[in-house]
Design a protein around this motif. Sequence first.
Motif: not given
Length: 335
Positions: A37-41
């Motif tokens: 998952r990226n930092p934004a979820g």
Amino acid sequence: MNGDTTYTIGELARRTGLTVKTVRFYSDQGIVSPADRNPAGHRRYGVDAVARLELVRTLRELGLGLPEIRSVLERERALPAVVAAHAEALDVRIRVLRLQRAVLGAVARRGSTPEELTMVHRLARLSEDERERLVGEFLTGVLGASVAGGSVAGASVAGGSAAVGSAAGGRFAAVARSLTPELPADPSAEQVEAWVELAQLAADDGFREVLRGLLADEAAEAGEGRPRPGLAVAVRELAGPAVAAGVVPESPEAAVIAAELLSRYAAMLPGGAEAVRGRSGDRSGDRLRGRLGERLAAMADLRRERYLHLLAVVNGWSEPESRAIELDWARRAVA
């Protein structure tokens, strides 16, 4: 591209040809899992997700359900075994669809009522045992108890000669069996439709009565002697050439042919030949002519020929040769 490459749901959808909603659904179901998952979820998927989703799409297009697909992806079941099982299920579905298509086609052509639609659908869905019982009832209705032991049913329906006696019993039983419709396990739409019409024809009391009459007449004509050429053979030999030559049934030339046909028919009956040679004004000749006319009319019944045509379609046989024109010509010439 390497193993570190990841894709968003949108990118994965574009690469696989699926919608974002579908990819998200498969992800929620655990069919394909995000690699990270990226930092934004937001979910990110690895390159293996592309191949996995392409396989899922292919299996879904083949009609496999999610439980089957999951078992393949998780190696719980081998792909060939799953596909083979599904192929068998598709075969069943294809047979059902053919059946439905045949029923709808029959109804469309006949302009059937709702009641007739129900009957046609019921006839088409009969099991093999039920079809055999229906045909057995038809033959029994025409032949009585003689069905099991050999009969002249086949000759009566086909218009051939018949002789009653133990020596001919086996022959007639074989002919009767050869006229039994046998719908194949995987019939075509044409065969199903032919079977439906044939079953309806077999239930026609008027048609059964015609066949019973032919049976009784042939039995009387054959007597207890050896099998001999019957009326159908005489009609073919005499009326056939006349029809081919364009002889009009009401012409003097046809009268000569009719006299010969009457003579041959008389020879098939006990005492018939004497009736034909009777004195001028003797009404026995008129009675014999009337009887022959009735026989020819029964043999020319269009339902009989239709039965033979439908039987050939159901059993996958070649189209039987039609004698309707010859029989009608003979009937008119004798009248």
